[in-house]
Enzyme design. Structure first.
Site, PDB file in Angstrom:
ATOM      1  N   SER A 167       0.826  -1.194   0.000  1.00 47.66           N
ATOM      2  CA  SER A 167       0.000   0.000   0.000  1.00 47.66           C
ATOM      3  C   SER A 167       0.876   1.267   0.000  1.00 47.66           C
ATOM      4  O   SER A 167       1.621   1.504  -0.943  1.00 47.66           O
ATOM      5  CB  SER A 167      -0.950  -0.042   1.200  1.00 47.66           C
ATOM      6  OG  SER A 167      -1.881   0.993   1.156  1.00 47.66           O
ATOM      7  N   HIS A 372      -7.648  -5.393   0.353  1.00 44.88           N
ATOM      8  CA  HIS A 372      -6.422  -4.605   0.513  1.00 44.88           C
ATOM      9  C   HIS A 372      -5.586  -5.048   1.710  1.00 44.88           C
ATOM     10  O   HIS A 372      -4.358  -5.063   1.645  1.00 44.88           O
ATOM     11  CB  HIS A 372      -6.799  -3.128   0.660  1.00 44.88           C
ATOM     12  CG  HIS A 372      -5.645  -2.184   0.546  1.00 44.88           C
ATOM     13  ND1 HIS A 372      -5.033  -1.873  -0.645  1.00 44.88           N
ATOM     14  CD2 HIS A 372      -4.986  -1.463   1.495  1.00 44.88           C
ATOM     15  CE1 HIS A 372      -4.057  -1.008  -0.444  1.00 44.88           C
ATOM     16  NE2 HIS A 372      -3.998  -0.747   0.852  1.00 44.88           N
TER      17      HIS A 372
END
Length: 397
Positions: A167, A372
Site C-alpha cells: 500500500s 487490501h
C-alpha cells in the site's frame, strides 16, 4: 512469567478470562517482543534522518531454520498507511511474511515511517507540535526510505537489497525513485503488494468522503488542532480484547471499519487474531498523509502535496504541485494486486503498470474476494500470495 503477569493484570482489570493467554500477550507485545516470543532474533536500530526524525528500523537477521550469518540476501519490508513493522509480524510464524523470509535465508529489515509508534521522536521537535507533524508520505519516500536503505546497506556490507512494500509502502517507493533515481542502483528488485499511486476507482467510502469534502476536512482538522492520528493505547487494547475475542457477541463488528476501507472478505479473516490486529493497528500517522491521498483521489494526478497556490509558489516555484516522474523508476518491478481491493483497484494498477518503465511481472491474486488488508493479514496469504512472492524474490536475488 511475563505471560502470567499480563494475564493477572487483565483479570484485575476485568478482561474476559476466556481469552487465550497468547492472544492477551500478543496484543501487548511490541514488534520485537513478538519476534523473540516465537524464537526469532530481533534488533532495533534507531537512525536519524537528514531532517532530524528518529526512526525505529527493525531487523530479523535469522531464524531457527536459518541462523544469522554474514552475507545473507537483504530485504526491506515497508508498511502501509497507519501501520508499522507489526503488519509483517503479528499474525505469527505460520502466516506472517517476516518469518517466511527469515526461514528462507533472508536478512529481513522492516521500516517504520516517521510518525508511527516506533518512529515518534525528533532531534529537536516535540511530537505534540504542528511542526513535528508537518509531513506527508512525500517526506517518507523522499527522506525516510532512502535513509533506511543507506543504513541497511552500510550495516550489512551489501551493495543492493530487495524491496517489498504494501500500500503506502509502494507509494513511497515511487516517490523515492522519482526524487532520487540514484536508488535504482541500490534496489535489486521491487515487489509491490496492493500497489498504490492512482486512486481513480477507489470504492472505500472513507476515501471517497475525504476526497469529496477535502477542503472542509482540512479546515476542520486545523480548527481542532489535530495534526495526527494517534496509535492505539492501553484503553484501545482493552476494548479490542473485550469486544473482538472468540465468543464475543459482536465480534464480527470488529471487522467493519477495515472492510469499509479495504473491501469485504470474511473468508480470509482470522477472527481469533482480531484483538491482536486491533492492538497494533492503527500505529499512527500525520493528518497530512491522509489529506495527500485525498488530494490524489480528487485531482486524479499523482503529484506532490498541494499546499495552496501561495505556498506552492514558494516551495515549488509554480502554482500547482509537480508530478512524480514514473520514468525514473528503473529498478525491476513486480506488481501483486487483487480484484476486490477497494484502495488499489485493478483499473488503477493497470494505469500504473502502463507508466512504469520496467515491470517484470503483474500477478493477480487468485481469489476474487481478496482485499487490501488481506495482503498482510489473510488466513491463507502464504498459499495465495507469499509463495509466489518468495519465488520471485529468490529468482531475482
Amino acid at each position: 512469567m511475563q505471560q502470567l503477569f499480563i494475564a493477572l493484570v487483565l483479570l484485575v482489570l476485568g478482561v474476559n478470562a476466556n481469552i487465550h493467554p497468547d492472544i492477551i500477550e500478543d496484543a501487548h507485545l511490541d514488534s520485537l517482543g513478538l519476534l523473540r516470543k516465537y524464537g526469532y532474533p530481533a534488533e532495533e536500530h534507531i537512525i536519524e534522518t537528514d531532517d532530524g526524525y528518529l526512526l525505529g528500523l527493525h531487523r530479523c537477521p535469522g531464524s531457527p531454520a536459518s541462523p544469522e550469518a554474514v552475507g545473507k540476501p537483504v530485504v526491506l519490508l515497508q508498511h502501509g498507511m497507519l501501520s508499522s513493522s507489526a503488519d509483517y509480524i503479528l499474525m505469527g510464524p505460520q502466516t506472517s511474511l517476516v518469518y517466511m523470509l527469515a526461514d528462507a535465508g533472508y536478512d529481513v529489515w522492516m521500516g517504520n515511517a516517521r510518525g508511527n509508534r516506533y518512529s515518534n521522536r525528533h532531534r529537536s521537535r516535540n511530537n505534540e507540535t504542528q511542526q513535528f507533524w508537518d509531513f506527508s508520505w512525500h517526506e517518507v519516500g523522499s527522506i525516510d526510505v532512502p535513509n533506511m536503505i543507506d543504513y541497511i546497506l552500510a550495516q550489512t556490507g551489501q551493495q543492493q537489497l530487495q524491496y517489498v512494500g504494501h500500500s503506502q509502502g509502494t507509494t513511497v517507493f515511487w516517490v523515492m525513485m522519482s526524487e532520487h533515481p540514484y536508488y535504482n542502483r541500490r534496489v535489486k528488485s521491487a515487489h509491490m503488494l496492493a500497489p498504490a499511486a492512482y486512486m481513480h476507482h477507489t470504492r472505500s467510502p472513507y476515501v471517497i468522503f475525504l476526497a469529496t469534502f477535502l477542503y472542509t476536512t482540512e479546515l476542520m482538522l486545523q480548527m481542532m488542532g489535530t495534526h495526527y492520528f494517534a496509535p492505539t493505547n492501553e484503553m484501545d487494547i482493552q476494548g479490542g480484547l473485550e469486544q473482538c475475542h472468540d465468543g464475543a457477541p459482536n465480534q464480527q463488528m470488529c471487522t467493519i471499519n477495515t472492510f469499509l476501507i479495504a473491501g469485504f472478505n470474511t473468508q480470509e479473516v482470522n477472527f481469533t487474531m482480531l484483538p491482536v490486529i486491533h492492538a497494533h493497528s492503527p500505529a499512527g500517522a500525520s493528518a497530512m498523509q491522509m489529506i495527500h491521498h485525498g488530494q490524489t483521489t480528487r485531482s486524479r494526478i499523482f503529484r506532490r502535496y498541494d499546499h495552496g497556490i501561495a505556498i506552492n509558489n514558494i516551495r515549488y516555484g509554480q502554482p500547482t504541485p509537480p508530478r512524480y516522474d514514473f520514468s525514473n523508476v528503473q529498478a525491476p518491478t513486480f506488481l501483486y494486486h487483487s480484484t476486490n481491493d477497494w484502495l488499489a483497484a485493478p483499473e488503477d494498477v493497470e494505469l500504473l503498470r502502463q507508466e512504469l518503465p520496467n515491470v517484470h511481472k503483474t500477478y493477480l491474486v487468485r481469489m476474487r474476494e481478496f482485499n487490501h488488508m488481506d495482503f498482510v493479514w489473510a488466513i491463507n496469504v502464504r498459499s495465495l500470495l507469499y509463495d509466489e512472492l518468495l519465488a520471485d524474490l529468490q529468482a531475482n536475488a
